[in-house]
Design an enzyme around this catalytic site. Structure first.
Site, PDB file in Angstrom:
ATOM      1  N   ARG A 299     -27.011 -42.777  10.065  1.00 34.00           N
ATOM      2  CA  ARG A 299     -27.783 -41.815   9.846  1.00 34.00           C
ATOM      3  C   ARG A 299     -28.273 -41.469   8.720  1.00 34.00           C
ATOM      4  O   ARG A 299     -27.668 -41.494   7.696  1.00 34.00           O
ATOM      5  CB  ARG A 299     -27.245 -40.648  10.597  1.00 34.00           C
ATOM      6  CG  ARG A 299     -27.126 -40.699  12.203  1.00 34.00           C
ATOM      7  CD  ARG A 299     -28.485 -40.429  12.925  1.00 34.00           C
ATOM      8  NE  ARG A 299     -28.259 -40.473  14.401  1.00 34.00           N
ATOM      9  CZ  ARG A 299     -28.299 -41.685  14.872  1.00 34.00           C
ATOM     10  NH1 ARG A 299     -28.537 -42.667  14.457  1.00 34.00           N
ATOM     11  NH2 ARG A 299     -28.082 -41.494  16.422  1.00 34.00           N
ATOM     12  N   GLU A 328     -38.168 -39.652   9.343  1.00 32.79           N
ATOM     13  CA  GLU A 328     -38.602 -40.605   9.890  1.00 32.79           C
ATOM     14  C   GLU A 328     -39.785 -40.517  10.362  1.00 32.79           C
ATOM     15  O   GLU A 328     -39.915 -39.884  11.437  1.00 32.79           O
ATOM     16  CB  GLU A 328     -37.418 -41.660  10.584  1.00 32.79           C
ATOM     17  CG  GLU A 328     -36.320 -42.016   9.784  1.00 32.79           C
ATOM     18  CD  GLU A 328     -35.326 -42.560  10.622  1.00 32.79           C
ATOM     19  OE1 GLU A 328     -35.437 -42.854  11.833  1.00 32.79           O
ATOM     20  OE2 GLU A 328     -34.069 -42.997  10.147  1.00 32.79           O
ATOM     21  N   HIS A 347     -35.726 -48.450  10.682  1.00 29.81           N
ATOM     22  CA  HIS A 347     -34.698 -48.192  11.679  1.00 29.81           C
ATOM     23  C   HIS A 347     -34.666 -49.502  12.651  1.00 29.81           C
ATOM     24  O   HIS A 347     -34.849 -49.106  14.006  1.00 29.81           O
ATOM     25  CB  HIS A 347     -35.079 -46.736  12.574  1.00 29.81           C
ATOM     26  CG  HIS A 347     -33.937 -46.279  13.149  1.00 29.81           C
ATOM     27  ND1 HIS A 347     -33.989 -44.755  12.955  1.00 29.81           N
ATOM     28  CD2 HIS A 347     -32.849 -46.702  13.646  1.00 29.81           C
ATOM     29  CE1 HIS A 347     -32.705 -44.480  13.684  1.00 29.81           C
ATOM     30  NE2 HIS A 347     -32.184 -45.443  14.017  1.00 29.81           N
TER      31      HIS A 347
END
Length: 611
Positions: A299, A328, A347
């Protein structure tokens, strides 16, 4: 006092629903934790564990809708295998890229909703569902985009898919590790720009280097296996890691301090919680070996990104490889993303064909089970138990969780928690006091602060067993009125060291004990010392020489730093010997304030605990 009776909870409980559980209508019980103040109410659905899906057809059915089947709205792309499973059981509406307004318009026609990380399922969605929405499925691990409190209040179960992308995330972590160590991304960009810079992109070897894994769960252990295959020496820090499992892989469990100071590479695999938020910061970077390399596929928020830029610029951190970010997508001018010594990906941890299909199947099965009224270990919101039990045990639920949180924060070292004993003192007969909910809340307090698992009545025993934590329960039968369900609750953690040695009882365990007074949970015992302090806000525990002026000395330090004291209690074994002072504070003191307390001559040890 009668002899104690003991029960052991080492395996998950099977919870049986009534034969007609699908006919049960959900209800919501709001149980105030306190009768005054600004504390939120404890709201828990009191229907069956997973209310049955509505079988009413939508008011404006689309083509292909079968009357009598529940409707599942899939709001983000899901693998074909998962969709096929869903279509065998339900009417499936695949509507991707919905605006918040469009989602609210559709949700009253749906019994279940499946999302990934891009769709926010807030209170407004549950309110718009008008009670029809029975389950939200998050196709992945994190549920940051789902309002769990609102889901619970509206009788909606939330499930996730925590296991299917484990291998994919581990493989991506290894990919970043190797790409970073050999400057793959930078060299690729350089060559494509027409340059030939062999001398600039000299890498470092992995063989013989020390990799520290912070968070030794499913993904962390898979990364460890692969890193061992690359010839690396692997160490790990995780308070709940199984020493046997670590030894089987060839991994050494160490303290956080040792992991930070000895590693050549550090790979992060912990969830984002209040305890891990910005865990890597200026202070922790300063402790690291100069030239350390950081990998993060967990994370983004666990790293203070500004601090990482400073560490990169100073040379403390030689390189970083990041798949996740605090925000993000990150801003185009993000200094960390643009840094020449940072390798980044958008990601992609779970982005393999196999992982996407696995997640799709896992979440489809969980949603179908929930719509059938079955209980799943992947349920992540509040337990659902009879309203009368909740009403009576509400204040003890709060006490149980806070005792668990207190106890785990007192543990020191990297060996992990293996044995926990919970003792309930009560005048009630054993068959007249259901402690499942209290045990679940103690487990929640012990495990949740540093885990991505959301612990509840459904998954508490399973979660504890999975982490190698053996929880036993003991009942002490008291003489007195059975109208009060519990006199006190005691939590003991065996075979561990303590950050606050005075918390170790005469029998060698970390021991905390508490009771409910006027509806408010109180801490009444730490180790062998009797105290009495409300479990609100945060807590400072001090062991000191028992002499005049100690309360004033500590209170003055807190007052000078504008830290408000809510409660204070002193427990001692004998006058003028040693005492433990428990201080409830409304605000978290800064490090300087805590240092000043520790510098008071008569203070022998102290610890700050978040509740």
């Amino acid at each position: 006092m009668a002899a104690p009776s003991q029960t052991t909870a080492t395996t998950p409980h099977r919870i049986l629903l009534p034969a007609d559980h699908r006919a049960l209508a959900p209800s919501v019980v709001r149980l105030p934790v306190r009768a005054h103040g600004n504390r939120a109410s404890l709201s828990v659905s009191a229907a069956a564990a997973a209310p049955a899906a509505s079988t009413a057809a939508p008011s404006a059915p689309a083509n292909g809708v079968v009357a009598g089947k529940p409707t599942v709205l899939v709001a983000e792309k899901l693998g074909a295998a998962g969709l096929e499973l869903l279509r065998e059981f339900a009417n499936v509406d695949c509507s991707y890229g919905l605006s918040p307004e469009e989602l609210r318009a559709k949700i009253p026609l749906c019994d279940a909703l499946i999302v990934r990380s891009g769709t926010k399922v807030g209170r407004d969605v549950f309110e718009a569902s008008a009670g029809r929405l029975r389950v939200v499925g998050r196709a992945g691990v994190g549920i940051d985009n789902v309002d769990l409190a609102a889901a619970t209040e509206h009788g909606c179960l939330v499930v996730n898919a925590p296991t299917a992308n484990t291998v994919a995330a581990a493989e991506h972590g290894i990919a970043l590790l190797t790409a970073m160590s050999r400057n793959i991304a930078q060299a690729d960009a350089s060559l494509k720009a027409g340059k030939w810079q062999r001398n600039k992109y000299v890498g470092v070897s992995l063989v013989g280097k020390t990799l520290a894994i912070l968070g030794f769960g499913k993904v962390g252990s898979e990364v460890a296996r692969r890193a061992k295959g690359l010839g690396m020496h692997v160490i790990a820090h995780d308070p709940y890691a199984s020493a046997d499992r670590a030894r089987a892989i060839g991994v050494e469990l160490v303290s956080m301090e040792e992991a930070m100071t000895t590693a050549d590479f550090i790979s992060l695999h912990m969830p984002l919680t209040p305890a891990t938020n910005k865990m890597l910061n200026d202070e922790t970077f300063a402790k690291m070996k100069k030239g350390v390399r950081i990998i993060n596929v967990a994370r983004g928020g666990v790293i203070d990104e500004d601090a990482l830029v400073r560490a990169l610029d100073s040379g403390i951190v030689a390189q970083a490889a990041l798949d996740v970010f605090t925000k993000e997508p990150p801003a185009p001018d993000n200094k960390l993303v643009l840094h020449e010594n940072v390798t980044v990906t958008p990601h992609l941890g779970a982005s393999t064909v196999e992982a996407q299909e696995g997640v799709a199947i896992e979440i489809a099965e969980a949603v179908i089970g929930a719509l059938k009224g079955e209980l799943a270990a992947s349920a992540v919101n509040a337990p659902m138990v009879p309203a009368e039990v909740l009403s009576e045990l509400a204040p003890y639920v709060v006490l149980a969780e806070k005792l668990g949180r207190l106890a785990v924060q007192l543990v020191a070292g990297g060996g992990g928690i293996k044995s926990v004993k919970v003792t309930y003192a009560s005048a009630r007969a054993p068959d007249d006091l259901d402690t499942r909910l209290l045990r679940a809340m103690i487990t929640k307090g012990l495990i949740e602060p540093i885990s991505s698992v959301f612990v509840n009545l459904v998954n508490a025993d399973f979660t504890a067993k999975q982490r190698g934590v053996r929880i036993t329960e003991e009942r002490i039968l008291l003489d007195g009125s059975p109208e009060i369900p519990i006199d006190y609750v005691q939590v003991q953690i065996a075979h561990v060291e303590s950050k606050f040695p005075s918390a170790i009882s005469e029998t060698g365990e970390i021991t905390v004990e508490g009771k409910v007074k006027d509806g408010i949970p109180h801490l009444t015992k730490v180790g062998a010392f009797q105290v009495d302090v409300s479990l609100e806000g945060s807590l400072i525990l001090c062991r000191q020489v028992d002499q005049p002026g100690m309360i004033g000395s500590v209170g003055s330090v807190l007052g000078e730093e504008n830290v408000n004291v809510s409660f204070m209690s002193v427990g001692r074994i004998a006058p003028r010997k040693h005492a433990v002072m428990a201080i409830g504070v409304d605000e978290e003191p800064c490090k300087g304030t805590l240092t000043k307390i520790g510098e008071i001559p008569a203070i022998e040890e102290f610890v700050f605990l978040k509740l």
